[in-house]
Design a protein around this motif. Sequence first.
Motif, PDB file in Angstrom:
ATOM      1  N   ALA A 128       0.827  -1.216   0.000  1.00  0.00           N
ATOM      2  CA  ALA A 128       0.000   0.000   0.000  1.00  0.00           C
ATOM      3  C   ALA A 128       0.861   1.266   0.000  1.00  0.00           C
ATOM      4  CB  ALA A 128      -0.953   0.012   1.195  1.00  0.00           C
ATOM      5  N   ASN A 129       2.059   1.150  -0.562  1.00  0.00           N
ATOM      6  CA  ASN A 129       3.016   2.265  -0.588  1.00  0.00           C
ATOM      7  C   ASN A 129       3.271   2.810   0.813  1.00  0.00           C
ATOM      8  OD1 ASN A 129       4.801   4.028  -1.946  1.00  0.00           O
ATOM      9  ND2 ASN A 129       3.273   5.659  -1.983  1.00  0.00           N
ATOM     10  N   GLY A 130       3.287   1.906   1.794  1.00  0.00           N
ATOM     11  CA  GLY A 130       3.516   2.318   3.175  1.00  0.00           C
ATOM     12  C   GLY A 130       4.938   2.750   3.458  1.00  0.00           C
ATOM     13  N   GLN A 131       5.876   2.313   2.593  1.00  0.00           N
ATOM     14  CA  GLN A 131       7.285   2.672   2.730  1.00  0.00           C
ATOM     15  C   GLN A 131       7.786   2.487   4.168  1.00  0.00           C
ATOM     16  OE1 GLN A 131       8.200   6.445   0.622  1.00  0.00           O
ATOM     17  NE2 GLN A 131       6.064   6.394  -0.111  1.00  0.00           N
ATOM     18  N   PRO A 132       7.741   1.259   4.665  1.00  0.00           N
ATOM     19  CA  PRO A 132       8.085   1.034   6.073  1.00  0.00           C
ATOM     20  C   PRO A 132       9.582   0.993   6.373  1.00  0.00           C
ATOM     21  CG  PRO A 132       7.596  -1.045   5.019  1.00  0.00           C
ATOM     22  CD  PRO A 132       7.324   0.024   3.990  1.00  0.00           C
ATOM     23  N   THR A 133      10.412   0.906   5.335  1.00  0.00           N
ATOM     24  CA  THR A 133      11.844   0.739   5.565  1.00  0.00           C
ATOM     25  C   THR A 133      12.515   2.058   5.929  1.00  0.00           C
ATOM     26  OG1 THR A 133      12.001  -1.169   4.081  1.00  0.00           O
ATOM     27  CG2 THR A 133      14.031   0.033   4.507  1.00  0.00           C
ATOM     28  N   LYS A 165       6.846  -1.498  12.271  1.00  0.00           N
ATOM     29  CA  LYS A 165       5.908  -2.589  12.526  1.00  0.00           C
ATOM     30  C   LYS A 165       4.467  -2.149  12.235  1.00  0.00           C
ATOM     31  CE  LYS A 165       8.807  -4.218  16.351  1.00  0.00           C
ATOM     32  NZ  LYS A 165       8.856  -4.453  17.820  1.00  0.00           N
ATOM     33  N   GLY A 166       3.632  -3.116  11.860  1.00  0.00           N
ATOM     34  CA  GLY A 166       2.206  -2.872  11.726  1.00  0.00           C
ATOM     35  C   GLY A 166       1.775  -2.140  10.474  1.00  0.00           C
ATOM     36  N   LYS A 167       2.706  -1.882   9.554  1.00  0.00           N
ATOM     37  CA  LYS A 167       2.342  -1.208   8.302  1.00  0.00           C
ATOM     38  C   LYS A 167       2.073  -2.227   7.204  1.00  0.00           C
ATOM     39  CE  LYS A 167       3.986   3.540   8.224  1.00  0.00           C
ATOM     40  NZ  LYS A 167       4.803   4.523   7.465  1.00  0.00           N
ATOM     41  N   SER A 168       3.096  -2.933   6.792  1.00  0.00           N
ATOM     42  CA  SER A 168       2.948  -3.911   5.709  1.00  0.00           C
ATOM     43  C   SER A 168       2.157  -5.117   6.188  1.00  0.00           C
ATOM     44  CB  SER A 168       4.325  -4.359   5.207  1.00  0.00           C
ATOM     45  OG  SER A 168       5.057  -3.247   4.746  1.00  0.00           O
ATOM     46  N   GLY A 169       1.267  -5.601   5.325  1.00  0.00           N
ATOM     47  CA  GLY A 169       0.488  -6.787   5.657  1.00  0.00           C
ATOM     48  C   GLY A 169      -0.692  -6.517   6.553  1.00  0.00           C
ATOM     49  N   ILE A 177       0.561 -14.249   6.618  1.00  0.00           N
ATOM     50  CA  ILE A 177       1.956 -13.809   6.658  1.00  0.00           C
ATOM     51  C   ILE A 177       2.149 -12.722   7.711  1.00  0.00           C
ATOM     52  CG2 ILE A 177       3.869 -12.868   5.307  1.00  0.00           C
ATOM     53  CD1 ILE A 177       2.943 -15.633   4.424  1.00  0.00           C
ATOM     54  N   GLY A 178       1.121 -11.903   7.895  1.00  0.00           N
ATOM     55  CA  GLY A 178       1.155 -10.881   8.934  1.00  0.00           C
ATOM     56  C   GLY A 178       2.367  -9.978   8.873  1.00  0.00           C
ATOM     57  N   GLU A 179       3.071  -9.877   9.989  1.00  0.00           N
ATOM     58  CA  GLU A 179       4.217  -8.973  10.096  1.00  0.00           C
ATOM     59  C   GLU A 179       5.352  -9.342   9.150  1.00  0.00           C
ATOM     60  OE1 GLU A 179       5.383  -5.584  11.027  1.00  0.00           O
ATOM     61  OE2 GLU A 179       3.789  -6.278  12.352  1.00  0.00           O
ATOM     62  N   GLY A 180       5.304 -10.569   8.635  1.00  0.00           N
ATOM     63  CA  GLY A 180       6.331 -10.989   7.682  1.00  0.00           C
ATOM     64  C   GLY A 180       6.387 -10.115   6.449  1.00  0.00           C
ATOM     65  N   TRP A 181       5.275  -9.448   6.125  1.00  0.00           N
ATOM     66  CA  TRP A 181       5.276  -8.554   4.970  1.00  0.00           C
ATOM     67  C   TRP A 181       6.181  -7.352   5.198  1.00  0.00           C
ATOM     68  CZ3 TRP A 181       3.880  -9.874   0.324  1.00  0.00           C
ATOM     69  CH2 TRP A 181       2.940 -10.893   0.157  1.00  0.00           C
ATOM     70  N   GLY A 182       6.391  -6.972   6.444  1.00  0.00           N
ATOM     71  CA  GLY A 182       7.325  -5.887   6.723  1.00  0.00           C
ATOM     72  C   GLY A 182       8.738  -6.284   6.348  1.00  0.00           C
ATOM     73  N   ALA A 183       9.118  -7.515   6.709  1.00  0.00           N
ATOM     74  CA  ALA A 183      10.437  -8.020   6.336  1.00  0.00           C
ATOM     75  C   ALA A 183      10.551  -8.163   4.822  1.00  0.00           C
ATOM     76  CB  ALA A 183      10.689  -9.368   7.015  1.00  0.00           C
ATOM     77  N   GLU A 235      10.099  -0.160  15.534  1.00  0.00           N
ATOM     78  CA  GLU A 235      10.799  -0.612  14.334  1.00  0.00           C
ATOM     79  C   GLU A 235      11.534  -1.923  14.603  1.00  0.00           C
ATOM     80  OE1 GLU A 235      13.265   2.460  12.594  1.00  0.00           O
ATOM     81  OE2 GLU A 235      11.848   4.002  13.232  1.00  0.00           O
ATOM     82  N   THR A 236      11.502  -2.816  13.627  1.00  0.00           N
ATOM     83  CA  THR A 236      12.263  -4.064  13.691  1.00  0.00           C
ATOM     84  C   THR A 236      13.586  -3.870  12.972  1.00  0.00           C
ATOM     85  OG1 THR A 236      10.292  -5.468  13.777  1.00  0.00           O
ATOM     86  CG2 THR A 236      12.321  -6.493  12.997  1.00  0.00           C
TER      87      THR A 236
END
Length: 204
Positions: A68-73, A112-116, A126-132, A174-175
């Motif tokens: 969703a173009n969250g750009q979590p990195t 955390k909590g953005k992707s997925g 997959i949940g939080e795995g989408w952040g990775a 943040e992870t």
Amino acid sequence: MKKHLFLSLLFAAMLGSCTSESTPSAGPSFEEVVTTRRSIRHYDATKTISEAEVRQLLTSTQEAPSWANGQPTKYYVAMTPEKVQAVQELIGDFNKRNVQGAPVLMVSTYEKGKSGHFQGQATNEIGEGWGAYDNGVSNAYLVLTARAMGFDTLIMGMRDSEALRTLFGIPESETIMAVISLGYRASEPNRPGRRDLDEIVKFF
């Protein structure tokens, strides 16, 4: 074929902003970037990288897709000798030896909590795995763009995450994923073998 041509043109355009007007250069093709990028464990300590160059690199890295173009990195960049040495002490003796001479070390994290997630709930198993996942895509853009700019990298998973969190003031939201070195190769590495394509691909 069209996709390959498009990616080659994209990297050529990207490289146009990486070269000076007094030194015209077509730059490497996309295929050259991919095939010459290596995990470098021997850096030329006589060469430096400017903050402007790192900013240019990370600006290009922002083009990476994400949920969703969250750009979590996010990236925490060590460039002063003191900060680089501090990070070296937190990646283990093996990696510390590998990155001697690299002028830049970056800590890669994701929020955390953005992707997925959608409205605060995991969208699938997959949940939080989408952040990775998104972090990995961003890092892939980083190492390929770095190579297109003439730099070299090493992605490292061995690190003291909590000590890095304290060193850079990284919030608990943040992870911490990887530490990435950035510099210039001191020698040409060998190309590791690759599995046969039919071992990893199934066509239906």
